[in-house]
Motif scaffolding. Structure first.
Motif, PDB file in Angstrom:
ATOM      1  N   ALA A 142      -6.815   8.722 -43.659  1.00 48.24           N
ATOM      2  CA  ALA A 142      -7.256   7.487 -43.011  1.00 48.24           C
ATOM      3  C   ALA A 142      -8.334   7.809 -41.983  1.00 48.24           C
ATOM      4  CB  ALA A 142      -6.079   6.800 -42.335  1.00 48.24           C
ATOM      5  N   LYS A 143      -9.456   7.096 -42.055  1.00 48.27           N
ATOM      6  CA  LYS A 143     -10.509   7.238 -41.059  1.00 48.27           C
ATOM      7  C   LYS A 143     -10.309   6.155 -40.008  1.00 48.27           C
ATOM      8  CE  LYS A 143     -14.248   9.684 -43.353  1.00 48.27           C
ATOM      9  NZ  LYS A 143     -15.704   9.725 -43.581  1.00 48.27           N
ATOM     10  N   VAL A 144     -10.275   6.580 -38.757  1.00 42.72           N
ATOM     11  CA  VAL A 144      -9.977   5.674 -37.654  1.00 42.72           C
ATOM     12  C   VAL A 144     -11.101   5.731 -36.628  1.00 42.72           C
ATOM     13  CG1 VAL A 144      -8.319   5.076 -35.860  1.00 42.72           C
ATOM     14  CG2 VAL A 144      -7.512   6.093 -37.991  1.00 42.72           C
ATOM     15  N   ALA A 145     -11.678   4.567 -36.295  1.00 45.14           N
ATOM     16  CA  ALA A 145     -12.722   4.485 -35.274  1.00 45.14           C
ATOM     17  C   ALA A 145     -12.083   4.079 -33.962  1.00 45.14           C
ATOM     18  CB  ALA A 145     -13.784   3.478 -35.682  1.00 45.14           C
ATOM     19  N   LEU A 146     -12.400   4.801 -32.894  1.00 47.52           N
ATOM     20  CA  LEU A 146     -11.829   4.526 -31.582  1.00 47.52           C
ATOM     21  C   LEU A 146     -12.775   3.657 -30.752  1.00 47.52           C
ATOM     22  CD1 LEU A 146     -10.326   7.106 -32.632  1.00 47.52           C
ATOM     23  CD2 LEU A 146     -10.002   7.727 -30.241  1.00 47.52           C
ATOM     24  N   LYS A 147     -12.193   2.758 -29.961  1.00 51.86           N
ATOM     25  CA  LYS A 147     -12.982   1.903 -29.084  1.00 51.86           C
ATOM     26  C   LYS A 147     -13.148   2.562 -27.721  1.00 51.86           C
ATOM     27  CE  LYS A 147     -11.703  -2.613 -31.032  1.00 51.86           C
ATOM     28  NZ  LYS A 147     -11.108  -3.928 -30.717  1.00 51.86           N
ATOM     29  N   GLY A 148     -14.265   2.259 -27.081  1.00 58.51           N
ATOM     30  CA  GLY A 148     -14.470   2.747 -25.727  1.00 58.51           C
ATOM     31  C   GLY A 148     -15.670   3.667 -25.599  1.00 58.51           C
ATOM     32  N   ASP A 149     -15.793   4.253 -24.409  1.00 60.29           N
ATOM     33  CA  ASP A 149     -16.910   5.149 -24.114  1.00 60.29           C
ATOM     34  C   ASP A 149     -16.482   6.604 -24.019  1.00 60.29           C
ATOM     35  OD1 ASP A 149     -17.851   2.589 -21.843  1.00 60.29           O
ATOM     36  OD2 ASP A 149     -18.773   2.973 -23.807  1.00 60.29           O
ATOM     37  N   GLN A 150     -15.178   6.817 -23.784  1.00 57.66           N
ATOM     38  CA  GLN A 150     -14.629   8.163 -23.712  1.00 57.66           C
ATOM     39  C   GLN A 150     -13.370   8.236 -24.567  1.00 57.66           C
ATOM     40  OE1 GLN A 150     -14.726   8.227 -19.120  1.00 57.66           O
ATOM     41  NE2 GLN A 150     -14.850  10.396 -19.665  1.00 57.66           N
ATOM     42  N   PHE A 151     -13.126   9.416 -25.141  1.00 59.88           N
ATOM     43  CA  PHE A 151     -12.027   9.546 -26.091  1.00 59.88           C
ATOM     44  C   PHE A 151     -11.303  10.877 -25.896  1.00 59.88           C
ATOM     45  CE2 PHE A 151     -15.921   7.759 -27.915  1.00 59.88           C
ATOM     46  CZ  PHE A 151     -15.531   6.438 -28.153  1.00 59.88           C
ATOM     47  N   ILE A 152     -10.026  10.877 -26.280  1.00 60.25           N
ATOM     48  CA  ILE A 152      -9.241  12.112 -26.312  1.00 60.25           C
ATOM     49  C   ILE A 152      -8.669  12.248 -27.717  1.00 60.25           C
ATOM     50  CG2 ILE A 152      -7.237  13.351 -25.386  1.00 60.25           C
ATOM     51  CD1 ILE A 152      -7.568  11.811 -22.793  1.00 60.25           C
TER      52      ILE A 152
END
Length: 322
Positions: A142-152
């Motif tokens: 599964a490819k998952v796109a994260l929302k926001g400007d910074q990610f962990i």
């Protein structure tokens, strides 16, 4: 220019492979995000480790303090949280290990940042982090796109091959005030008992799964391993049934192996097992289910009953060896 943080994981004074795997993955991600790669090294007396890391990153950010000599998730969280607030990296990568699973969720909650766990690939689209995770026992990616400007994100061990370091990153030391954590302290490492065979050092591994059906059939694959000049290993179900000892288990909850040849017999190929052997030099799989996930990572596959194939394969190897 934005940064990608990679938290260096070390134990007993040695950097762990997952650190260099993440740095290799981070370099490819950095090219797509227009970022640089920063290895974050927390520890005590870590100059030698910093020197090893600088060829894999554009910068090595070091916090050297006696309180960081051994991993403590509470203390690591306090230090890493401050570094992230100060430097604002676009992505922070942490190994999906016992250490990372203890640290990353609490860190993400404290900072209010989106967290993706157990990632097997990393990509970027329009500046956003896109991760690949496995679901349904590894049968679907599964490819998952994260929302926001910074990610962990936590990255699974073995997700990336270690690429030779060609950089010469600057080593920067930062001072962070570290308070004691009286309710949690490091006591020591409990090393697993060494078995009669160390499968991590073997060049040739014959690994067997639940399709062997019964413990009485184990000698069949043991004979093949002996003829091949290799060692016998297994997937988790075989250990759960007490057919082979725990030190023979390959996988994320067993041992990570990288032999020249990995022969998977009657193993379906759940992601936990694949994580432990995917970087083998040559992978050959025998399984009567043509849709078994193991064939997705195998270089060669035989779709047939192992009880038909193994005896023939054993005799053929004997013939070739003369």
């Amino acid at each position: 220019m934005s940064e990608i943080f990679v938290l260096a994981e070390h134990r007993n004074g040695e950097l762990r492979d997952v650190t260099f795997e993440m740095l290799s993955g981070a370099r490819n991600l950095a090219d797509k995000m227009g970022a640089t790669v920063t290895a974050v090294l927390l520890g005590s007396g870590v100059n030698e480790m910093a020197e090893k890391l600088k060829s894999y990153a554009n910068k090595v950010l070091v916090v050297d303090d006696p309180k960081l000599e051994n991993f403590n998730a509470e203390i690591y969280q306090k230090v890493l949280s401050k570094l992230i607030k100060d430097h604002k990296p676009v992505v922070t990568l942490i190994g999906h290990t016992a250490f990372g699973m203890d640290l990353a969720p609490a860190l993400a909650v404290e900072l209010g940042l989106p967290l993706a766990t157990d990632c097997i690939d990393l990509d970027a689209v329009d500046g956003r982090l896109v991760v690949t995770r496995q679901i349904y026992s590894g049968k679907v990616n599964a490819k998952v796109a994260l929302k926001g400007d910074q990610f962990i994100a936590t990255v699974r061990s073995g997700a990336f091959s270690i690429e030779e370091g060609a950089l010469n990153g600057e080593i920067v030391t930062e001072s962070v005030t570290i308070e004691d954590v009286p309710y949690r302290r490091f006591l020591g490492y409990e090393e697993a008992e060494v078995g009669e065979v160390d499968i991590t050092q073997a060049d040739y591994i014959v690994s067997v799964g639940r399709a062997i059906k019964d413990q009485e059939n184990i000698p069949l694959v043991q004979e093949l391993a002996d003829v091949l000049g290799g060692v016998l290993a297994c997937s988790r179900p075989v250990v759960d049934k007490n057919w082979l000892p725990k030190d023979r288990q390959v996988g994320s909850s067993g041992k990570i192996v990288k032999p020249k040849l990995y022969l998977a017999i009657g193993i379906s190929g759940a992601f936990q097992h694949v994580a432990g052997m995917k970087d083998s030099g040559l992978i050959v799989a025998i399984n009567k289910d043509p849709k078994a996930p193991i064939f997705n990572v195998a270089d060669y596959g035989i779709v047939d009953d192992l009880f038909k194939v193994v005896p023939v394969l054993k005799e053929k190897i004997k013939e070739i060896k003369g």
